[in-house]
Design a protein around this motif. Structure first.
Motif, PDB file in Angstrom:
ATOM      1  N   PHE A  48      52.121 -67.263  47.124  1.00  0.00           N
ATOM      2  CA  PHE A  48      51.897 -66.026  46.781  1.00  0.00           C
ATOM      3  C   PHE A  48      52.462 -64.959  47.902  1.00  0.00           C
ATOM      4  O   PHE A  48      51.975 -63.718  47.989  1.00  0.00           O
ATOM      5  CB  PHE A  48      50.279 -65.798  46.689  1.00  0.00           C
ATOM      6  N   SER A  49      53.562 -65.312  48.275  1.00  0.00           N
ATOM      7  CA  SER A  49      54.269 -64.395  49.056  1.00  0.00           C
ATOM      8  C   SER A  49      55.346 -63.423  48.313  1.00  0.00           C
ATOM      9  O   SER A  49      55.628 -63.930  47.139  1.00  0.00           O
ATOM     10  CB  SER A  49      55.035 -65.280  50.509  1.00  0.00           C
ATOM     11  N   ILE A  50      56.013 -62.566  48.787  1.00  0.00           N
ATOM     12  CA  ILE A  50      56.915 -61.929  48.001  1.00  0.00           C
ATOM     13  C   ILE A  50      58.320 -62.835  47.952  1.00  0.00           C
ATOM     14  O   ILE A  50      58.834 -62.852  47.097  1.00  0.00           O
ATOM     15  CB  ILE A  50      57.446 -60.529  49.065  1.00  0.00           C
ATOM     16  N   LYS A  51      58.361 -63.682  49.134  1.00  0.00           N
ATOM     17  CA  LYS A  51      59.588 -64.550  49.089  1.00  0.00           C
ATOM     18  C   LYS A  51      59.493 -65.449  47.988  1.00  0.00           C
ATOM     19  O   LYS A  51      60.211 -65.730  47.285  1.00  0.00           O
ATOM     20  CB  LYS A  51      59.598 -65.068  50.286  1.00  0.00           C
ATOM     21  N   SER A  52      58.180 -66.071  47.446  1.00  0.00           N
ATOM     22  CA  SER A  52      58.147 -66.862  46.406  1.00  0.00           C
ATOM     23  C   SER A  52      58.487 -66.091  45.035  1.00  0.00           C
ATOM     24  O   SER A  52      58.917 -67.023  44.120  1.00  0.00           O
ATOM     25  CB  SER A  52      56.729 -67.410  46.247  1.00  0.00           C
ATOM     26  N   LEU A  53      58.686 -64.989  44.830  1.00  0.00           N
ATOM     27  CA  LEU A  53      59.083 -64.366  43.796  1.00  0.00           C
ATOM     28  C   LEU A  53      60.730 -64.647  43.561  1.00  0.00           C
ATOM     29  O   LEU A  53      61.172 -64.430  42.430  1.00  0.00           O
ATOM     30  CB  LEU A  53      59.022 -62.885  43.706  1.00  0.00           C
ATOM     31  N   ASP A  54      61.582 -64.917  44.850  1.00  0.00           N
ATOM     32  CA  ASP A  54      62.763 -65.428  44.408  1.00  0.00           C
ATOM     33  C   ASP A  54      62.980 -66.726  43.621  1.00  0.00           C
ATOM     34  O   ASP A  54      63.711 -66.868  42.583  1.00  0.00           O
ATOM     35  CB  ASP A  54      63.579 -65.530  45.735  1.00  0.00           C
ATOM     36  N   TYR A  83      50.896 -65.178  37.712  1.00  0.00           N
ATOM     37  CA  TYR A  83      51.196 -65.453  39.131  1.00  0.00           C
ATOM     38  C   TYR A  83      51.986 -64.241  39.815  1.00  0.00           C
ATOM     39  O   TYR A  83      51.552 -63.934  40.924  1.00  0.00           O
ATOM     40  CB  TYR A  83      52.361 -66.700  39.274  1.00  0.00           C
ATOM     41  N   VAL A  84      52.740 -63.376  39.045  1.00  0.00           N
ATOM     42  CA  VAL A  84      53.562 -62.355  39.811  1.00  0.00           C
ATOM     43  C   VAL A  84      52.115 -61.042  40.021  1.00  0.00           C
ATOM     44  O   VAL A  84      52.380 -60.574  40.950  1.00  0.00           O
ATOM     45  CB  VAL A  84      54.532 -61.827  38.557  1.00  0.00           C
ATOM     46  N   PHE A  85      51.337 -61.105  39.091  1.00  0.00           N
ATOM     47  CA  PHE A  85      50.261 -60.097  39.447  1.00  0.00           C
ATOM     48  C   PHE A  85      49.442 -60.497  40.667  1.00  0.00           C
ATOM     49  O   PHE A  85      49.387 -59.553  41.351  1.00  0.00           O
ATOM     50  CB  PHE A  85      49.078 -60.276  38.145  1.00  0.00           C
ATOM     51  N   LYS A 119      52.545 -54.042  34.447  1.00  0.00           N
ATOM     52  CA  LYS A 119      52.350 -55.035  33.410  1.00  0.00           C
ATOM     53  C   LYS A 119      53.128 -55.894  33.508  1.00  0.00           C
ATOM     54  O   LYS A 119      54.284 -56.176  33.048  1.00  0.00           O
ATOM     55  CB  LYS A 119      52.464 -54.480  32.082  1.00  0.00           C
ATOM     56  N   ALA A 120      52.909 -57.205  34.419  1.00  0.00           N
ATOM     57  CA  ALA A 120      53.582 -58.351  34.704  1.00  0.00           C
ATOM     58  C   ALA A 120      53.912 -59.094  33.517  1.00  0.00           C
ATOM     59  O   ALA A 120      54.909 -59.570  33.323  1.00  0.00           O
ATOM     60  CB  ALA A 120      52.907 -58.900  35.749  1.00  0.00           C
ATOM     61  N   TRP A 121      53.021 -59.197  32.447  1.00  0.00           N
ATOM     62  CA  TRP A 121      53.340 -60.252  31.327  1.00  0.00           C
ATOM     63  C   TRP A 121      54.608 -59.596  30.401  1.00  0.00           C
ATOM     64  O   TRP A 121      55.515 -60.097  30.262  1.00  0.00           O
ATOM     65  CB  TRP A 121      52.012 -60.203  30.598  1.00  0.00           C
ATOM     66  N   ASP A 122      54.620 -58.140  30.443  1.00  0.00           N
ATOM     67  CA  ASP A 122      55.445 -57.485  29.916  1.00  0.00           C
ATOM     68  C   ASP A 122      56.899 -57.920  30.547  1.00  0.00           C
ATOM     69  O   ASP A 122      57.814 -58.119  29.745  1.00  0.00           O
ATOM     70  CB  ASP A 122      55.386 -56.092  29.678  1.00  0.00           C
ATOM     71  N   SER A 132      68.642 -61.935  34.366  1.00  0.00           N
ATOM     72  CA  SER A 132      68.369 -61.576  35.717  1.00  0.00           C
ATOM     73  C   SER A 132      68.248 -60.111  35.885  1.00  0.00           C
ATOM     74  O   SER A 132      67.933 -59.396  36.777  1.00  0.00           O
ATOM     75  CB  SER A 132      69.331 -62.114  36.604  1.00  0.00           C
ATOM     76  N   GLU A 133      68.690 -59.327  34.738  1.00  0.00           N
ATOM     77  CA  GLU A 133      68.779 -58.030  35.029  1.00  0.00           C
ATOM     78  C   GLU A 133      67.352 -57.441  35.111  1.00  0.00           C
ATOM     79  O   GLU A 133      67.125 -56.092  35.720  1.00  0.00           O
ATOM     80  CB  GLU A 133      69.320 -57.394  33.930  1.00  0.00           C
ATOM     81  N   ASP A 134      66.231 -58.014  34.679  1.00  0.00           N
ATOM     82  CA  ASP A 134      64.866 -57.828  34.786  1.00  0.00           C
ATOM     83  C   ASP A 134      64.364 -58.535  36.381  1.00  0.00           C
ATOM     84  O   ASP A 134      63.232 -59.039  36.161  1.00  0.00           O
ATOM     85  CB  ASP A 134      64.115 -58.151  33.741  1.00  0.00           C
ATOM     86  N   ASN A 135      65.108 -58.515  37.233  1.00  0.00           N
ATOM     87  CA  ASN A 135      64.604 -59.189  38.625  1.00  0.00           C
ATOM     88  C   ASN A 135      63.182 -58.934  38.937  1.00  0.00           C
ATOM     89  O   ASN A 135      62.850 -57.525  39.224  1.00  0.00           O
ATOM     90  CB  ASN A 135      65.697 -58.736  39.598  1.00  0.00           C
ATOM     91  N   ILE A 136      62.424 -59.869  39.056  1.00  0.00           N
ATOM     92  CA  ILE A 136      60.992 -59.934  39.417  1.00  0.00           C
ATOM     93  C   ILE A 136      60.597 -59.362  40.341  1.00  0.00           C
ATOM     94  O   ILE A 136      60.142 -58.416  40.979  1.00  0.00           O
ATOM     95  CB  ILE A 136      60.113 -61.109  39.214  1.00  0.00           C
ATOM     96  N   ALA A 137      61.373 -59.870  41.671  1.00  0.00           N
ATOM     97  CA  ALA A 137      61.049 -59.550  43.219  1.00  0.00           C
ATOM     98  C   ALA A 137      61.621 -58.101  43.199  1.00  0.00           C
ATOM     99  O   ALA A 137      60.745 -57.320  44.031  1.00  0.00           O
ATOM    100  CB  ALA A 137      61.886 -60.409  43.997  1.00  0.00           C
ATOM    101  N   PHE A 138      62.511 -57.606  42.847  1.00  0.00           N
ATOM    102  CA  PHE A 138      62.821 -56.031  43.017  1.00  0.00           C
ATOM    103  C   PHE A 138      61.910 -55.315  42.078  1.00  0.00           C
ATOM    104  O   PHE A 138      61.558 -54.105  42.920  1.00  0.00           O
ATOM    105  CB  PHE A 138      64.667 -56.041  42.366  1.00  0.00           C
TER     106      PHE A 138
END
Length: 161
Positions: A48-54, A83-85, A119-122, A132-138
């Motif tokens: 649940f860290s920001i790093k885990s989003l990579d 998880y992202v939420f 809206k993380a599901w979207d 990857s243009e929709d990078n989650i961490a960014f």
């Protein structure tokens, strides 16, 4: 605010004007991200860290290589999105709401002084479509930046797409 250690209370408040229902049960969302962590913790480090989003971005990149049916896409974006939420909520705050018309949760931080929403599901669903243009961490970093801005500007409103 939701806390895993606290007992879950069941209460629903609806707002017809905004079309939202405030979630107090959190059971479905909790189960989605808990299932994801349980099922994939042997393949990636999910703390649940920001790093885990990579790692989430890497996982979604891999999923983009497959021809997924609608059920698989739904399972991925609900589990990964939940998880992202929870990463965003634990790191930067927010409350979950349910959007009836869209049949999905939304995370909102800053009420009543400002609102920044995601809206993380979207977002995960778009990643599966666009790559990857929709990078989650960014994207989650953008949530934080807008929260910081909202704290400086009363009445600020943003939906991070």
């Amino acid at each position: 605010m939701y806390n895993v250690e606290n007992s879950l209370r069941i209460q629903i408040e609806s707002n017809r004007e905004s079309g939202t229902i405030r979630l107090f049960t959190y059971i479905p969302l909790f189960r989605f991200f808990e299932n994801f962590v349980t099922n994939f913790s042997d393949k990636m480090y999910l703390d649940f860290s920001i790093k885990s989003l990579d790692e989430i971005d890497d996982f979604l990149d891999e999923m983009c290589d497959y021809d997924l049916d609608e059920d698989s896409i739904y399972n991925i974006y609900t589990m990964v999105g939940s998880y992202v939420f929870e990463v965003a909520r634990r790191q930067y705050g927010g409350r979950y709401y349910w959007l009836n018309e869209e049949q999905q949760p939304i995370l909102v931080e800053g009420e009543p002084d400002f609102t920044v929403s995601i809206k993380a599901w979207d977002k995960v669903k778009k990643y599966l479509k666009n790559g990857s243009e929709d990078n989650i961490a960014f994207w989650v970093q953008g949530y934080k930046e807008h929260i910081d801005k909202g704290r400086q500007i009363k009445g600020y409103r943003a939906l991070i797409i």
